[in-house]
Design an enzyme around this catalytic site. Structure first.
Site, PDB file in Angstrom:
ATOM      1  N   ASP A 560       0.831  -1.199   0.000  1.00 26.33           N
ATOM      2  CA  ASP A 560       0.000   0.000   0.000  1.00 26.33           C
ATOM      3  C   ASP A 560       0.870   1.255   0.000  1.00 26.33           C
ATOM      4  OD1 ASP A 560      -2.345   1.466   0.025  1.00 26.33           O
ATOM      5  OD2 ASP A 560      -3.228   0.317   1.661  1.00 26.33           O
ATOM      6  N   GLU A 563       3.407   4.997  -3.715  1.00 26.89           N
ATOM      7  CA  GLU A 563       3.693   6.064  -4.684  1.00 26.89           C
ATOM      8  C   GLU A 563       5.086   6.719  -4.549  1.00 26.89           C
ATOM      9  OE1 GLU A 563      -0.422   5.124  -4.436  1.00 26.89           O
ATOM     10  OE2 GLU A 563       0.855   5.892  -2.852  1.00 26.89           O
ATOM     11  N   ASP A 637      -7.802   3.982  -4.068  1.00 27.58           N
ATOM     12  CA  ASP A 637      -8.948   4.223  -3.189  1.00 27.58           C
ATOM     13  C   ASP A 637     -10.039   5.008  -3.900  1.00 27.58           C
ATOM     14  OD1 ASP A 637      -7.515   2.897  -1.254  1.00 27.58           O
ATOM     15  OD2 ASP A 637      -6.697   4.713  -0.379  1.00 27.58           O
TER      16      ASP A 637
END
Length: 957
Positions: A560, A563, A637
């Site tokens: 998760d 980035e 998300d």
């Protein structure tokens, strides 16, 4: 013709200028290398490029580099992983250009401008750079070190389609005339690979903030003509209502012409002091106009609710959770100073909501029919040109350069159940137990974040009060034939043991710590991320995961915030500052490669620790090359709204056409509006239908996975047995498992034949002009045409059936001619799916998990009318022996003229292979409509021992 005249005039003018200048002779402007040539153009007409180099990588792949110096630095490429092979090529040194010919193409370099053109061997142009100053290298500086802003512009064809370029949430399918921004962000994944409808690709080897396509800057809304509600020129009338539920109860109004509350670090400058944003409503009203003819792209970045009306028509009605803004682009045809009434209404959904409105006017004539890459930082221009006979060959070239996509474990193609989040060991085990008791197929369950102690993020250790026996939990899951994937973040809390160890080793980014930035957990904790560009840090991170998680028997990794999302919704400049210093060098030059290196660490770590157990990574971000590290990317998300579901179609299709074959999404959407958390009867009804339609869609993407915030997403928590929602989801879940022989063969094709599983229509129907524009449907493998239902209460849908073949309705077998738009029935329980004429679809038995039954018969559904073929691929399912040749392929072909179905000689072998097989044959034709029903009585059965057998279609069942 007009563009041709402009180009000819430009070349004529350039020739006049050059004729008055003295240049070195051709032999002084050219250096021949073993793999190509270097040309030294005139920097005045080469955009600052002192040297331009062509390198032949393969017959159909050419690397182009342009340097501001006379030499090339060749900085480290994170994406490229190819090995040089000897390629036969020839050189022609002509008066004005150098031409390199390979067996597949020709590369031309203009000696004066350095512009490169690619043609096929007949001289047909494939692509060319803009001739005069088509590239620009401009000096800049980062961290006190020299760098270069890099721009490369290509000429394009008016009807050319541009696809790929990563995953984006703008709902755009064809990027011709559009802008794509490469900045890794939650729901936005940068992959700088362009696939053209003209059967070539461009891989842009750069990792900085980059714009692709129409790279002009979006302008403030104030660049349009603005008029207030009363007609005064120069602004819009802005109304502030303190109660968001009563937006017409206005407290005050004021004149505004700019809407720009984009990032967390903006601090909402411009809002009235003390204004209660979380509970407010803000409305901009008036009119807009422009005297520039053509389509204006109005772009909104929003958090909360936004509605936009133009000319009285509602053009956008969107919502996104406040901490993770979405994107909407509206196309407006403005001209001749004609006023268009506009109303923009924003209902912030929390203190962290954001809104930005900007406009991109029509491109001027000089920029029409061009496509550019514009990168903020780098040492030189580097890109690869890839030619192919079709889209699959072009994507195959991308994987030659960046690496193959390992085959996912067989169990990964089953159903994944997830939730934000299972809060205890008991919840995990009870959920799986319920699936098994109810007979709902399941292979994988996911433990999301915060299984650690609240103040111990980054330890990778279970909180013993909620997970008292994680080893035992995993063993019990395995007894239940269920795999466990767990969430691991690059994030570490200040002061914990891991933090102290990593800091001492120099493995952490320090800026977020220095800023004393707290997160949203409990009292708020200060954190940072590890530097994934540091090889020692990657190893240290893996050692941590191995010690506390993998050694317990964990099966898969959920990476998760990769980035890296050190702090959500900050500006790109802020993100760069958070990543200084970096082991890779300048953060500005390497920013977007973080998720690639993060995945590399776990992939190499697990393969080093357990070499023959397939790695499975699910990561929220990726880059060109991520596929070689077994990375599946999910779309982040996203919101649980109908329009978010619809944008996943183009997001997944373009991502897949970026060269990475494994993609998935949160079935049902992640972020949930408050009206669905405690719904009334009407909202509950809509919620159930939304989940059902999304589940239908999710059946036909590479990874089949349900996830989201509350309400819980398990089938039995969405609805009850016997309801349309429950029965539909159960049907599609079982269908997915029945299709396992088909889907696993697609995974084998992705590795062995560089295949793409989720396919835009342009890949399979390049001669159908609709394939350039129809982006709301796609092919799942070679046979299934998928058209998801993305609107509440819709019970029929328009479906375009591509030309060149007929199509069979999946559920009835009814035949329709291609090249037309049909109205398909779409009852609550079913979404439109068509099967291409000339298809062979292998199906297996009903399964509760992927390896439940061995051996088992395979039913071959043969859709006649055209020749058909399909190769059934099998291997050991969980290891890497297929890389050593341990796999089998069974070719199945159907000849329409002879009506002969052949199951060919099996090729290859592996341990545990079924030596004897039973094949059941079901014929479907124009005159004999039959549904895709694996329980249907077969027309014939064949016993197969690995040698070729044939059967003839007798025109009856």
């Amino acid at each position: 013709m007009r563009q041709t005249r402009i180009n000819r005039y430009s070349l004529w003018a350039l020739a006049l200028m050059l004729s008055a200048t003295t240049y070195a002779s051709p032999k002084d402007t050219l250096v021949t290398n073993t793999d190509g040539v270097t040309v030294f153009p005139d920097t005045r007409y080469a955009g600052g490029a002192t040297a331009v180099r062509i390198q032949i990588i393969r017959d159909n792949i050419v690397r182009v580099s342009a340097s501001p110096n006379s030499t090339f630095k060749d900085p480290k490429s994170f994406m490229a992983s190819y090995k040089h092979e000897s390629v036969k090529w020839t050189l022609k040194n002509e008066s004005d250009e150098v031409v390199l010919n390979t067996p597949s193409l020709a590369a031309h370099i203009n000696k004066v401008t350095g512009a490169v053109k690619f043609t096929d061997l007949s001289g047909k142009e494939l692509l060319h750079e803009r001739t005069n100053n088509g590239r620009q290298l401009t000096s800049t500086i980062y961290e006190g070190q020299p760098s270069w802003k890099l721009v490369q512009t290509f000429e394009s064809q008016p009807q050319e389609g541009y696809f790929g370029l990563g995953q984006h949430q703008d709902g755009i399918y064809n990027y011709n005339g559009r802008q794509v921004y490469f900045f890794q962000n939650n729901t936005e994944v940068a992959v700088p690979f362009l696939l053209s409808s003209r059967n070539y690709g461009i891989l842009w080897d750069n990792y900085s903030l980059t714009k692709a396509g129409d790279t002009r800057e979006y302008l403030p809304l104030s660049r349009l003509q603005l008029f207030s509600k009363a007609g005064e020129e120069g602004w819009l009338t802005t109304s502030y209502a303190p109660n968001r539920d009563k937006p017409d109860s206005v407290a005050f109004t004021r004149a505004e012409s700019i809407i720009d509350y984009s990032y967390l670090d903006d601090d909402k400058k411009g809002l009235p002091a003390g204004y209660p944003q979380p509970t407010s409503a803000i409305t901009w009203e008036g009119s807009i106009a422009s005297n520039v003819p053509g389509t204006h792209q109005l772009k909104f970045v929003y958090g909360g609710y936004i509605r936009v009306w133009v000319d009285g028509k509602l053009m956008a009605d969107k919502w996104r959770q406040s901490w993770n803004p979405g994107v909407a682009i509206l196309d407006l045809n403005l001209a001749d100073h004609q006023k268009h009434p506009i109303k923009i209404q924003w209902l912030p959904d929390g203190a962290a909501s954001y809104l930005n409105a900007k406009v991109l006017p029509p491109a001027p004539p000089a920029l029409q029919n061009t496509f550019s890459f514009d990168s903020d930082a780098g040492q030189q221009i580097d890109y690869y040109f890839i030619a192919g006979k079709n889209a699959d060959e072009v994507i195959g070239g991308y994987r030659v350069l960046t690496g193959d996509a390992p085959i996912v474990p067989r169990w990964a193609l089953g159903f994944w159940q997830s939730r934000e989040r299972y809060k205890s060991q008991q919840e995990v085990l009870e959920t799986v137990k319920t699936f098994r008791q109810r007979g709902i197929p399941l292979d994988n369950i996911v433990q999301d974040w915060s299984y650690w102690k609240e103040n111990d993020w980054g330890s990778q250790e279970f909180d013993a009060t909620r997970f008292p026996d994680p080893d035992g939990m995993i063993k019990e899951l395995h007894k239940q034939h269920t795999r466990l994937m767990i969430s691991v973040w690059p994030k570490v809390y200040e002061g914990i043991n891991v933090y102290n160890q990593f800091k001492k080793s120099g493995w952490l980014y320090g800026r977020n710590i220095a800023d004393r930035q707290r997160d949203w957990i409990g009292e708020g904790y200060i954190s940072t991320f590890y530097d994934a560009f540091n090889a020692d840090a990657r190893k240290g991170f893996w050692d941590l995961l191995n010690k506390h998680l993998y050694s317990k028997g964990l099966d898969a990794w959920w990476m998760d915030a990769s980035e890296p999302d050190i702090l959500s919704n900050v500006s790109p400049e802020k993100r760069i500052g958070q990543m200084i210093p970096s082991a890779a060098g300048l953060a500005a030059e390497n920013l977007n490669a973080y998720p690639l290196e993060n995945a590399r660490g776990i992939y190499e770590g697990q393969r080093g620790t357990d070499p023959n157990s397939r790695v499975f990574l699910l990561t929220r971000s990726g880059y060109a090359g991520s596929q070689r590290y077994a990375a599946t990317i999910w779309s982040g998300d996203i919101g649980a709204r109908w329009e978010d579901m619809k944008t996943q179609i183009t997001a997944g299709v373009n991502f897949s056409m970026s060269g990475l074959p494994y993609w998935t999404m949160d079935i049902g959407g992640f972020g949930v509006e408050k009206r669905f958390e405690h719904p009334n009867a009407a909202d509950q009804k809509e919620w159930q239908e939304l989940q059902t339609r999304w589940f239908q869609f999710g059946t036909f993407v590479p990874l089949f996975r349900s996830h989201g915030q509350f309400p819980f997403r398990e089938i039995f928590n969405v609805s009850e047995p016997g309801s349309p929602a429950y029965e539909s989801m159960l049907y599609y879940n079982r269908l997915r498992y029945r299709l396992l022989p088909y889907t696993y063969s697609l995974a084998g094709m992705a590795y062995h034949q560089q295949y793409t599983i989720m396919r835009g229509l342009v890949m399979d129907f390049p001669n159908d002009e609709h394939s350039l524009t129809v982006g709301h449907e796609y092919m799942y493998g070679p046979s299934f045409l998928i058209n998801p239902i993305c609107e509440y209460n819709r019970r029929e849908q328009s479906v375009y059936l591509p030309a060149g073949q007929g199509w069979f309705d999946l559920y009835t077998g009814a035949y329709q001619e291609g090249g037309q738009e049909v109205t398909a029935k779409a009852p609550y329980e079913r979404m439109p799916v068509y099967v291409k004429e000339g298809s062979i679809i292998p199906m297996g038995p009903a399964l509760q998990y992927t390896d439940e039954k061995k051996p088992y018969p395979v039913t071959l559904f043969v859709y006649t009318g055209k020749d058909a073929s399909f190769t059934i691929y099998e291997d050991e399912g969980t290891n890497y022996n297929y890389e050593k040749g341990a796999y089998s392929q069974i070719p199945v072909t159907y000849n329409e003229s002879t009506k002969e179905l052949s199951i060919g000689d099996r090729k290859g072998t592996f341990e545990g292979m079924q030596l004897r097989r039973q094949f059941r044959i079901v014929w479907i034709s124009k005159s004999t409509a039959r549904p895709l029903d694996p329980e249907v009585k077969p027309s014939a059965q064949i016993s197969y021992t690995g040698k070729k057998v044939t059967i003839f279609y007798q025109h009856k069942n």
